[in-house]
Design an enzyme around this catalytic site. Structure first.
Site, short mmCIF file in Angstrom:
data_model
loop_
_atom_site.label_atom_id
_atom_site.label_comp_id
_atom_site.label_asym_id
_atom_site.label_seq_id
_atom_site.Cartn_x
_atom_site.Cartn_y
_atom_site.Cartn_z
N LYS A 188 0.89 -1.18 0.00
CA LYS A 188 0.00 0.00 0.00
C LYS A 188 0.92 1.22 0.00
CE LYS A 188 -1.95 2.99 2.17
NZ LYS A 188 -1.71 4.42 1.78
N GLU A 263 9.46 1.03 10.84
CA GLU A 263 10.55 1.97 10.49
C GLU A 263 9.92 3.36 10.57
OE1 GLU A 263 13.28 0.33 10.03
OE2 GLU A 263 12.34 -1.62 9.71
N CYS A 297 13.84 10.87 7.07
CA CYS A 297 13.61 10.49 8.46
C CYS A 297 14.85 10.61 9.35
CB CYS A 297 13.09 9.05 8.51
SG CYS A 297 14.04 7.93 7.48
N GLU A 397 9.79 16.04 15.18
CA GLU A 397 10.19 15.85 13.78
C GLU A 397 9.35 16.79 12.92
OE1 GLU A 397 8.95 12.20 11.74
OE2 GLU A 397 10.91 12.13 10.80
P1 NAD Z 1 2.29 8.52 7.73
O1 NAD Z 1 2.51 7.72 8.96
O2 NAD Z 1 1.30 9.62 7.78
O3 NAD Z 1 1.83 7.57 6.53
C1 NAD Z 1 2.58 6.47 6.14
C2 NAD Z 1 1.68 5.47 5.46
O4 NAD Z 1 0.72 5.03 6.41
C3 NAD Z 1 0.91 6.00 4.26
O5 NAD Z 1 0.87 5.02 3.26
C4 NAD Z 1 -0.48 6.21 4.82
O6 NAD Z 1 -1.50 6.11 3.86
C5 NAD Z 1 -0.58 5.08 5.81
N1 NAD Z 1 -1.57 5.28 6.89
C6 NAD Z 1 -2.09 6.43 7.36
N2 NAD Z 1 -3.01 6.19 8.31
C7 NAD Z 1 -3.07 4.85 8.44
C8 NAD Z 1 -3.82 3.99 9.30
N3 NAD Z 1 -4.70 4.44 10.17
N4 NAD Z 1 -3.60 2.65 9.19
C9 NAD Z 1 -2.69 2.15 8.32
N5 NAD Z 1 -1.97 2.93 7.48
C10 NAD Z 1 -2.15 4.26 7.54
O7 NAD Z 1 3.73 9.04 7.29
P2 NAD Z 1 4.12 9.98 6.07
O8 NAD Z 1 3.70 11.38 6.40
O9 NAD Z 1 3.67 9.36 4.81
O10 NAD Z 1 5.72 9.85 6.11
C11 NAD Z 1 6.53 10.59 6.94
C12 NAD Z 1 6.98 9.78 8.13
O11 NAD Z 1 7.64 8.59 7.69
C13 NAD Z 1 8.02 10.53 8.94
O12 NAD Z 1 7.76 10.34 10.31
C14 NAD Z 1 9.32 9.86 8.53
O13 NAD Z 1 10.36 10.01 9.45
C15 NAD Z 1 8.88 8.43 8.38
N6 NAD Z 1 9.85 7.64 7.58
C16 NAD Z 1 10.64 6.72 8.21
C17 NAD Z 1 11.59 5.98 7.49
C18 NAD Z 1 12.49 4.96 8.15
O14 NAD Z 1 13.15 4.20 7.43
N7 NAD Z 1 12.58 4.92 9.47
C19 NAD Z 1 11.70 6.19 6.11
C20 NAD Z 1 10.89 7.14 5.51
C21 NAD Z 1 9.95 7.86 6.25
#
Ligand code: NAD
Length: 494
Positions: A188, A263, A297, A397
């Protein structure tokens, strides 16, 4: 027009981009679609099927069937590796197209996607394909009185939920070990950036990955994401994104006792001692905070600077940051593109406002940027703040080109400041004294400590987080492959 530009045009010409389920391109059962925008212009570039719980059911069912019947799970590892290599080769062959697509969807400069995101994903596939060939499926256990062994089996259906900052690269990091181990997958992608994942599925089809082994459900987190993380037919879950959503996904998985890899976000620190090449370090950190418009991140967002070099470091960093060319991802001169969405831009601007209210001093103002000819784009300028480590901008963050600078006098003080964070993803220490650098690297609590550099990723070196930054073993290491094997012991009394 170059071949890659016409391929991107052709790909984007679809009325509605369909999902990839069971080897077929299908519309969402509900018939709905959502819009995807170019953040550099703010304009709609694609309409994508809006998958929901019913579509997740279809995808999980297709993946379960493929696990049982396609032969993927049972074929010799080297046969699977041949197919995965073919997919990696197709990624290389189409690299220019994928880089343009990624740039258009995320906003990042095309050369950055072409030099890093796309080839890195292909390398990840090759790394795990090769590793799986050399991984023993059966290990004898030497225990007196028994003939015993451990056998490694793939789990079954592995589900992946990804964020929008590195969509293509993260698909590689996530699914490569799962596929190499013989699992089938349901992906997804983030609703902001689903395009390159759909392109990945198209290449997987071309590479001869059996039907149902790779499935992509596009849609929103609250619907498709929540349905996938709570699905009883999933055997393993991997989530990359924010800690807030990560907790929800972990809760949903916990209810079904599905193992989950998380992650999550970070608030990376860089500790800069007085004996470094100040100009080089300032330039590197300015590069780190503007990479992908700061939407990384693990990047260095808290700079702890020895008081003796504070002025020099700040002067150099501000002058480099002021000179960063902000522009559309497809303009050759662009060094920093827009942020991914208006929502993300608002988040960054809100943080700057809150930080100011809490007393942060602006060394470089930041704020909204306007790019000539691209006035509808979501651009921001880099910002450099200073002040208390308790300031909201030093703690949370932000996920934009914003760094918070703080002075220190002593090594212990710097380590204590770094470890105040509730995150634990990645930090760096900068010093010419390698004894000190190694000592500090080990004292900083996180999944990753880098020395005299920031943002280092290599296949074979594990990358993951602790505390609010995640759990479950991380990615990119050799052990990640093992995470996708279910161990089973076979025992006979002698
Ligand atoms: P997010 O948590 O808002 O969304 C991530 C994913 O989760 C999206 O596909 C979204 O549609 C889905 N999602 C949202 N609500 C959900 C729910 N209730 N149930 C299941 N899935 C759901 O994050 P974002 O804004 O897309 O990305 C930014 C974040 O990702 C930052 O915190 C960043 O640090 C982190 N990140 C971490 C890594 C790592 O390797 N540690 C890498 C990239 C990004």
């Amino acid at each position: 027009m170059s071949t890659s530009t016409s391929s991107v045009k052709e790909f984007l010409s679809a009325d509605v981009h369909r999902m990839f389920i069971g080897g077929a391109w299908v519309e969402a059962k509900g018939g709905k679609a959502f819009e995807v925008r170019d953040p550099g212009e703010g304009k709609v570039i694609a309409r994508v099927s809006e998958g929901g719980a019913v579509d997740v059911d279809r995808a999980v069912e297709a993946a379960r069937k493929a696990f049982r019947t396609s032969g993927w799970a049972t074929m010799p590892a080297n046969d699977r590796a041949v197919i995965i290599h073919r997919l990696a080769d197709l990624i290389d062959k189409n690299a220019a197209t994928i880089a343009q697509l990624e740039s258009l969807d995320v906003g990042k400069p095309v050369p950055q996607a072409a030099a890093f995101d796309v080839p890195h994903a292909a390398k990840t596939l090759r790394y795990y394909a090769d590793l799986s060939v050399h991984t023993r499926r059966r290990e004898p256990i030497a225990v007196s009185g028994f003939d015993a062994r451990t056998v490694r089996f793939p789990y079954g259906v592995c589900a992946f939920i990804f964020p929008w900052n590195f969509p293509f690269l993260l698909v590689g990091w996530g699914v490569a070990p799962a596929l190499a181990a013989g699992n089938t997958v349901v992906i997804k992608p983030a609703e902001d950036t689903p395009l390159s994942t759909l392109y990945f599925a198209k290449l997987a089809e071309e590479a001869g990955v059996p039907k149902g082994v790779i499935n992509v459900v596009t849609g929103f987190g609250e619907a498709a994401g929540a349905a996938l993380s709570g699905h009883k037919g999933v055997n393993r879950m991997s989530f990359t994104g924010s800690p807030e959503v990560g907790k929800m996904v972990a809760e949903a998985c916990g209810r079904n006792l599905v193992p989950v890899k998380l992650e999550l976000g970070g608030k990376g620190a860089a500790v800069l001692f007085e004996d470094i090449d100040v100009d080089a370090a300032a330039t590197a950190l300015a590069g780190a905070i503007t990479l992908n418009s700061g939407q990384v991140c693990c990047t260095a967002t808290r700079w702890f600077v020895h008081e003796k070099i504070m002025d020099r470091l700040v002067n150099k960093a501000t002058s480099v940051l002021k000179g960063i060319q902000i522009g559309h991802g497809s303009d050759a001169a662009t060094q920093m593109g827009p942020v991914v969405s208006e929502k993300q831009r608002k988040r960054i601007l809100n943080y700057l406002e809150k930080g100011e209210k809490e007393g942060a001093k602006f060394l470089l103002e930041g704020g909204k940027a306007s790019v000539k000819g691209h006035e509808g784009g979501f651009y921001v300028k880099p910002a450099l703040l200073a002040g208390s480590p308790d300031n909201v901008c030093a703690r949370d963050e932000i996920f934009g080109p914003v760094a918070f600078v703080m002075p220190f006098k002593k090594e212990d003080e710097a380590v204590e400041l770094v470890n105040r964070s509730s995150y634990g993803l990645a930090n760096s220490v900068w010093s010419a004294d390698l004894d000190r650098a190694n000592r500090v690297a080990e004292a900083m609590v996180a999944g990753n400590s880098w020395i005299n550099a920031h943002n280092l990723f290599a296949h074979g070196i594990p990358y993951g987080g602790c505390n609010l930054s995640g759990c479950g073993g991380g990615v990119l290491g050799p052990d990640t492959l093992n995470d996708y094997f279910r161990p089973q012991s076979i025992v006979r009394p002698l």
